[in-house]
Enzyme design. Structure first.
Site, PDB file in Angstrom:
ATOM      1  N   LYS A  36       9.312  14.724  37.235  1.00  0.00           N
ATOM      2  CA  LYS A  36      10.039  13.602  37.413  1.00  0.00           C
ATOM      3  C   LYS A  36       9.222  12.761  38.311  1.00  0.00           C
ATOM      4  O   LYS A  36       8.474  13.472  39.178  1.00  0.00           O
ATOM      5  CB  LYS A  36      11.289  14.053  38.054  1.00  0.00           C
ATOM      6  CG  LYS A  36      12.434  12.831  38.078  1.00  0.00           C
ATOM      7  CD  LYS A  36      13.398  13.042  36.889  1.00  0.00           C
ATOM      8  CE  LYS A  36      14.140  12.050  36.705  1.00  0.00           C
ATOM      9  NZ  LYS A  36      15.033  12.220  35.560  1.00  0.00           N
ATOM     10  N   GLY A  92      34.588   6.363  30.591  1.00  0.00           N
ATOM     11  CA  GLY A  92      33.290   5.154  30.428  1.00  0.00           C
ATOM     12  C   GLY A  92      33.161   4.980  29.056  1.00  0.00           C
ATOM     13  O   GLY A  92      32.458   5.782  28.225  1.00  0.00           O
ATOM     14  N   VAL A  93      33.259   3.653  28.420  1.00  0.00           N
ATOM     15  CA  VAL A  93      32.806   3.307  27.304  1.00  0.00           C
ATOM     16  C   VAL A  93      31.801   2.350  27.327  1.00  0.00           C
ATOM     17  O   VAL A  93      31.384   1.063  26.822  1.00  0.00           O
ATOM     18  CB  VAL A  93      34.087   2.541  26.608  1.00  0.00           C
ATOM     19  CG1 VAL A  93      35.147   3.534  26.084  1.00  0.00           C
ATOM     20  CG2 VAL A  93      34.597   1.433  27.429  1.00  0.00           C
TER      21      VAL A  93
HETATM   22  P1  NAI Z   1      26.466   2.763  30.772  1.00  0.00           P
HETATM   23  O1  NAI Z   1      26.072   2.509  32.350  1.00  0.00           O
HETATM   24  O2  NAI Z   1      26.021   2.142  29.630  1.00  0.00           O
HETATM   25  O3  NAI Z   1      28.091   3.045  30.656  1.00  0.00           O
HETATM   26  C1  NAI Z   1      28.742   3.662  31.933  1.00  0.00           C
HETATM   27  C2  NAI Z   1      30.177   3.196  31.777  1.00  0.00           C
HETATM   28  O4  NAI Z   1      31.084   3.670  32.878  1.00  0.00           O
HETATM   29  C3  NAI Z   1      30.448   1.618  32.041  1.00  0.00           C
HETATM   30  O5  NAI Z   1      30.900   0.954  30.853  1.00  0.00           O
HETATM   31  C4  NAI Z   1      31.136   1.538  33.499  1.00  0.00           C
HETATM   32  O6  NAI Z   1      32.122   0.372  33.374  1.00  0.00           O
HETATM   33  C5  NAI Z   1      31.982   2.758  33.446  1.00  0.00           C
HETATM   34  N1  NAI Z   1      32.484   3.161  34.706  1.00  0.00           N
HETATM   35  C6  NAI Z   1      31.901   3.160  35.731  1.00  0.00           C
HETATM   36  N2  NAI Z   1      32.373   3.709  36.815  1.00  0.00           N
HETATM   37  C7  NAI Z   1      33.458   4.284  36.176  1.00  0.00           C
HETATM   38  C8  NAI Z   1      34.825   5.137  36.922  1.00  0.00           C
HETATM   39  N3  NAI Z   1      34.790   5.234  37.778  1.00  0.00           N
HETATM   40  N4  NAI Z   1      35.906   5.367  35.931  1.00  0.00           N
HETATM   41  C9  NAI Z   1      35.570   4.590  34.319  1.00  0.00           C
HETATM   42  N5  NAI Z   1      34.605   4.167  33.879  1.00  0.00           N
HETATM   43  C10 NAI Z   1      33.607   3.774  34.708  1.00  0.00           C
HETATM   44  O7  NAI Z   1      25.730   4.410  30.789  1.00  0.00           O
HETATM   45  P2  NAI Z   1      25.462   5.286  29.586  1.00  0.00           P
HETATM   46  O8  NAI Z   1      24.032   5.071  29.292  1.00  0.00           O
HETATM   47  O9  NAI Z   1      26.663   5.279  28.666  1.00  0.00           O
HETATM   48  O10 NAI Z   1      25.641   6.894  30.408  1.00  0.00           O
HETATM   49  C11 NAI Z   1      26.896   7.334  30.747  1.00  0.00           C
HETATM   50  C12 NAI Z   1      26.552   8.782  31.585  1.00  0.00           C
HETATM   51  O11 NAI Z   1      25.687   9.450  30.933  1.00  0.00           O
HETATM   52  C13 NAI Z   1      25.763   8.234  32.761  1.00  0.00           C
HETATM   53  O12 NAI Z   1      26.312   9.226  33.851  1.00  0.00           O
HETATM   54  C14 NAI Z   1      24.232   8.681  32.546  1.00  0.00           C
HETATM   55  O13 NAI Z   1      23.760   9.110  33.685  1.00  0.00           O
HETATM   56  C15 NAI Z   1      24.706   9.821  31.649  1.00  0.00           C
HETATM   57  N6  NAI Z   1      23.574  10.006  30.495  1.00  0.00           N
HETATM   58  C16 NAI Z   1      23.261   8.986  29.749  1.00  0.00           C
HETATM   59  C17 NAI Z   1      22.159   9.311  28.829  1.00  0.00           C
HETATM   60  C18 NAI Z   1      21.888   8.220  27.880  1.00  0.00           C
HETATM   61  O14 NAI Z   1      21.054   8.261  26.709  1.00  0.00           O
HETATM   62  N7  NAI Z   1      22.207   6.865  28.011  1.00  0.00           N
HETATM   63  C19 NAI Z   1      21.474  10.375  28.759  1.00  0.00           C
HETATM   64  C20 NAI Z   1      22.014  11.348  29.568  1.00  0.00           C
HETATM   65  C21 NAI Z   1      22.995  11.285  30.595  1.00  0.00           C
END
Ligand code: NAI
Length: 358
Positions: free
Chosen positions: A85, A187-188
């Site tokens: 990392k 979380g959408v």
């Molecule tokens: P993103 O930022 O696109 O979506 C996150 C969503 O969660 C947003 O719509 C936000 O408004 C919502 N949110 C934030 N706080 C909230 C709460 N307290 N209650 C309900 N909704 C809430 O992120 P993404 O890329 O979809 O990732 C989601 C999770 O998965 C993160 O924890 C990320 O670290 C993890 N992750 C993502 C990967 C990827 O390929 N994008 C890979 C591995 C892990």
């Protein structure tokens, strides 16, 4: 600095990784920390985080911890990569030529490692940042791909989580079909929305929650989902709770109120503390360890980096996350331990086998 806050030397002394590369970037006042935790299975590989820290030591600590997490992630998937990392500990948000300069100098540092470490986007860095690094270095994952535009790992992460949900249901209920199952996605965002589409496509009953009301209403309308208020998520009756928003949503208070059979989602660091895994087990709630179920994006990106460009092949490999989880769940049942403990045993076994073949 107080005695409770370790300095560079103490942090490195207390770490059992392969090595740390440290550079101070005088032009921006940033610290570059490249932590190489383990290379038993292959070259250290993991994202590049860019963040303002109160003290650079905190950036080093993040690099050390996160690189160790990558070792477990690759080993859990039995993928030929090691844990690594980078943390770029910046003194203030960097934009324009200053940012480009730092990224290029980091790229030159990457080159000096000659392939022992490969990087990709992480918190605080974007695909565009990776393209900037790739102007000077070939050791960047997630930029050279099948498509011309920026690549997005989220659909692959969502596929891995979907297969993980099916494996979890199969283990917990004897039936891996999501048809008719109530699945609550918290979380959408990029992953949650792609996962939700798969759930609906497979006949699942979708419940959605998000703090961003506009986005929530858009996706819920499109997929005809039931909306759950953020504060009601943990007490809502469902088969699967899929955390896809933030970390540490599983703690003694929330676990006590959960009304689901399975927790399986994409968010990183879902357990507030490792001991929370036992609380879930006590409540007979099956937990899919986050670093195993959410590896689909990382998996697909490294395969693409290695030259795989057939979507069906990528999806086949990512879907194997379901089979890996089944092995871990079976081991947990046999050993009467939590899947978190079984996943650690699985990882150790893969690393020991890798070491014996080296
Ligand atoms: P993103 O930022 O696109 O979506 C996150 C969503 O969660 C947003 O719509 C936000 O408004 C919502 N949110 C934030 N706080 C909230 C709460 N307290 N209650 C309900 N909704 C809430 O992120 P993404 O890329 O979809 O990732 C989601 C999770 O998965 C993160 O924890 C990320 O670290 C993890 N992750 C993502 C990967 C990827 O390929 N994008 C890979 C591995 C892990």
């Amino acid at each position: 600095m107080t005695s409770a806050e370790p300095g560079f030397l103490e942090l490195i002394e207390g770490w059992d990784g392969v090595g740390v590369v440290v550079r101070h970037d005088q032009l921006t006042g940033s610290w570059i920390f490249v932590a190489l935790h383990d290379d038993t299975l292959g070259p250290a590989t993991g994202g590049c985080r860019m963040k303002v820290y109160a003290r650079p030591e905190e950036g080093l600590l993040d690099a050390l911890r996160l690189s160790e997490g990558m070792t477990y992630k690759w080993a859990a998937m039995d993928f030929p990569f090691g844990g690594g990392k980078t943390v770029l500990a910046i003194p203030r948000p960097l934009v324009g030529p200053e940012r480009v300069g730092l990224l290029h100098r980091f790229g030159e540092l990457l080159n000096s490692l000659g392939g022992r470490y490969g990087t990709g986007a992480d918190l605080g860095t974007t695909t565009e940042d990776m393209q900037t690094i790739a102007e000077v270095s070939e050791y960047v994952i997630g930029v050279h791909g099948r498509t011309e535009g920026p690549m997005d790992p989220s659909p692959f992460t969502a596929l891995g989580v979907f297969e993980g949900i099916r494996a979890s249901l199969r283990h917990r209920t004897g039936e891996g079909d999501v048809r008719g199952r109530r699945i609550l996605v918290q979380g959408v965002g990029a992953v949650g929305a792609a996962l939700s589409k798969r759930i609906v496509g497979a006949g699942g009953v979708l419940l959605l929650s998000d703090t961003d009301e506009r986005r929530l209403s858009e996706v819920a309308t499109e997929l005809d989902a039931e909306v759950v208020e953020p504060e009601d998520v943990y007490g809502t009756d469902c088969d699967v709770y899929a955390p896809c928003a933030i970390g540490a949503t599983l703690n003694p208070e929330t676990i006590a109120t959960l009304r689901c059979q399975v927790v399986a989602g994409a968010a990183n660091n879902q357990l507030a503390s490792p001991t929370d895994a036992a609380l879930l087990q006590d409540r007979d709630i099956l937990y899919a360890p986050d670093y195993v179920i959410n590896g689909g994006g990382a998996m697909a990106f490294t395969l693409i980096y290695q030259g795989e460009d057939r979507v069906a092949q990528l999806e086949r490999r990512v879907s194997a996350i379901g089979a890996t989880l089944e092995i871990i769940f079976d081991e947990a049942s046999r050993g009467d331990c939590s899947p978190v403990v079984a996943a650690q045993t699985h990882v150790q076994r893969v690393l020991e086998r890798g070491a014996s073949q080296a």
